[in-house]
Design a protein around this motif. Structure first.
Motif, PDB file in Angstrom:
ATOM      1  N   CYS A  42      43.528  47.819  36.998  1.00  0.00           N
ATOM      2  CA  CYS A  42      42.429  46.885  37.272  1.00  0.00           C
ATOM      3  C   CYS A  42      41.978  47.051  38.724  1.00  0.00           C
ATOM      4  O   CYS A  42      42.786  46.917  39.640  1.00  0.00           O
ATOM      5  CB  CYS A  42      42.910  45.460  37.023  1.00  0.00           C
ATOM      6  SG  CYS A  42      41.753  44.238  37.637  1.00  0.00           S
ATOM      7  N   PHE A  44      40.449  45.105  40.581  1.00  0.00           N
ATOM      8  CA  PHE A  44      40.451  43.867  41.363  1.00  0.00           C
ATOM      9  C   PHE A  44      41.867  43.356  41.644  1.00  0.00           C
ATOM     10  O   PHE A  44      42.058  42.360  42.334  1.00  0.00           O
ATOM     11  CB  PHE A  44      39.635  42.779  40.651  1.00  0.00           C
ATOM     12  CG  PHE A  44      38.202  43.179  40.374  1.00  0.00           C
ATOM     13  CD1 PHE A  44      37.566  44.151  41.146  1.00  0.00           C
ATOM     14  CD2 PHE A  44      37.485  42.590  39.339  1.00  0.00           C
ATOM     15  CE1 PHE A  44      36.256  44.528  40.903  1.00  0.00           C
ATOM     16  CE2 PHE A  44      36.171  42.958  39.085  1.00  0.00           C
ATOM     17  CZ  PHE A  44      35.556  43.927  39.856  1.00  0.00           C
ATOM     18  N   CYS A  45      42.887  44.035  41.087  1.00  0.00           N
ATOM     19  CA  CYS A  45      44.268  43.604  41.322  1.00  0.00           C
ATOM     20  C   CYS A  45      44.759  44.080  42.689  1.00  0.00           C
ATOM     21  O   CYS A  45      44.316  45.119  43.184  1.00  0.00           O
ATOM     22  CB  CYS A  45      45.180  44.160  40.222  1.00  0.00           C
ATOM     23  SG  CYS A  45      45.363  43.049  38.815  1.00  0.00           S
ATOM     24  N   HIS A 110      45.825  38.490  37.834  1.00  0.00           N
ATOM     25  CA  HIS A 110      44.960  39.082  36.810  1.00  0.00           C
ATOM     26  C   HIS A 110      44.705  38.120  35.638  1.00  0.00           C
ATOM     27  O   HIS A 110      43.673  38.190  34.973  1.00  0.00           O
ATOM     28  CB  HIS A 110      45.604  40.376  36.298  1.00  0.00           C
ATOM     29  CG  HIS A 110      44.721  41.189  35.425  1.00  0.00           C
ATOM     30  ND1 HIS A 110      43.817  42.099  35.907  1.00  0.00           N
ATOM     31  CD2 HIS A 110      44.583  41.213  34.074  1.00  0.00           C
ATOM     32  CE1 HIS A 110      43.169  42.659  34.898  1.00  0.00           C
ATOM     33  NE2 HIS A 110      43.615  42.140  33.776  1.00  0.00           N
ATOM     34  N   HIS A 161      39.788  40.499  34.933  1.00  0.00           N
ATOM     35  CA  HIS A 161      40.358  39.847  36.123  1.00  0.00           C
ATOM     36  C   HIS A 161      39.390  38.735  36.587  1.00  0.00           C
ATOM     37  O   HIS A 161      38.189  38.986  36.693  1.00  0.00           O
ATOM     38  CB  HIS A 161      40.532  40.896  37.231  1.00  0.00           C
ATOM     39  CG  HIS A 161      41.345  40.418  38.364  1.00  0.00           C
ATOM     40  ND1 HIS A 161      42.568  40.963  38.703  1.00  0.00           N
ATOM     41  CD2 HIS A 161      41.138  39.420  39.255  1.00  0.00           C
ATOM     42  CE1 HIS A 161      43.057  40.333  39.746  1.00  0.00           C
ATOM     43  NE2 HIS A 161      42.196  39.386  40.104  1.00  0.00           N
TER      44      HIS A 161
HETATM   45 ZN    ZN Z   1      43.378  42.566  37.796  1.00  0.00          ZN
END
Ligand code: ZN
Ligand code: AMP
Ligand code: ZN
Length: 327
Positions: A42, A44-45, A110, A161
């Protein structure tokens, strides 16, 4: 590069952007050109921050960030030019889709939805929103900023996310112009102050009411379980609101989502903030719309703009209120 094209039948702009079809997605869609790949990390993690695209704003320190606003890798609006409209022919009117497109990562977690956020996080989200809107307002070519949250595939999300998006546009969209005209037309003061006052009398469409915000299923709801989040304090622009008022509205949004989730677990939704355009000074009262994605907009609605809502807002508000009482 994105293009704006004017629909001469509606007077509204359309954005054409082929590159966005290439953006990664956690969800399979009919028209996607990239495969959804659940094993893909991911973006955005924590640990996947892109050093070539530094955050515009971070809450928390360094690797220990709590929230981040980052450039959208597949921007629908990009560039510093003002709106330069070109007539390519009598019905072919276009402009470059300049502006900015940002992703607001709400949390490191997440799987942590807004409905589970603590009071501090609710306040911080609204404070970040205010700071980004102020920066956009000071950016020469941005005329309006649309802040949105898409949650779930049916609501148009591509990544799961928890995140929102801020789109700084070089024009004021038709939907906002329509709302501005409605505030001017209304003769009984402010439409939303009047809505709060009259809805609190009967209470039948009120989902929740706090010192800072009232959440109602509007009398005119076009879709099932639609909600309108109205700040109690009358401010035209979202950044005009005090930090206390903003934090309170953030908590009310969190609670409205918790009520919605209690009725429809993990339902997809769109959350949309409407505020007076940056440089406009006419009557307005900023607010948020919450549209659960429970039905499909079909031919009649698309053809006429007239919505058919199969759940009366009084019934929806009653259900949403009751789950709150049981929570
Ligand atoms: Zn994420
Ligand atoms: P949504 O489609 O509402 O789920 O929003 C996700 C957004 O993230 C999309 O607009 C994508 O263009 C954008 N996006 C996808 N991957 C990245 C990435 N690595 N960095 C920044 N933005 C991204
Ligand atoms: Zn609105």
């Amino acid at each position: 590069m994105s293009q704006l094209r004017l629909n001469p039948l509606t007077g509204r702009w359309v954005t054409i952007n082929a590159e966005r079809a290439m953006r990664p997605t956690d969800f399979a869609t009919r028209i996607q050109t990239v495969e959804s790949d659940p094993s893909r990390p991911c973006p955005f993690c924590p640990g996947h921050e892109d050093p070539s695209a530094p955050a515009m704003l971070t809450v928390g320190d360094g690797d220990d960030w709590k929230m981040r606003v980052i450039p959208n890798l597949y921007p629908a609006f990009d560039g510093e030019d003002s709106l330069a409209v070109r007539n390519l022919g009598p019905v072919h009117v276009m402009a470059e889709a300049s502006g900015t497109h940002e992703v607001f990562v709400f949390t490191r977690d997440h799987h942590g939805g807004i409905d589970t956020f603590g009071d501090d996080s609710c306040g911080q989200i609204m404070s970040v929103l205010k700071q980004r809107l102020l920066e956009h307002a000071a950016t020469r070519n941005i005329r309006y900023t649309q802040a949105i949250v898409n949650h779930g595939r049916e609501a148009g999300a591509s990544l799961s996310h928890p995140h929102g998006q801020l789109l700084g546009l070089p024009f004021v969209p038709g939907e906002i112009l329509d709302e501005e005209r409605a505030f001017v037309r209304f003769e009984g003061g402010c439409i939303l102050c009047a809505t709060v006052e009259s809805e609190l009398v009967s209470g039948e469409r009120v989902v929740l009411a706090t010192d800072d915000a009232v959440v109602v299923c509007p009398f005119w709801s076009g879709g099932p379980y639609e909600m309108l989040v109205i700040p109690r304090h009358h401010d035209q622009h979202l950044p005009d609101a005090s930090d206390e008022s903003l934090a309170g509205v953030g908590r009310a949004i969190r609670d409205a989502l918790a009520h919605l989730n209690a009725v429809f677990p993990d339902v997809s939704f769109n959350l949309v903030f409407h505020t007076a355009p940056h440089q406009h000074d006419g009557p307005f009262h900023w607010h948020a719309h919450l549209w659960p994605k429970l039905t499909t907009v079909a031919g009649f609605e698309r053809g006429t703009g007239v919505m058919i809502n199969i759940v009366p807002p009084e019934q929806a508000a009653d259900e949403l209120r009751r789950v709150g009482a049981n929570a």
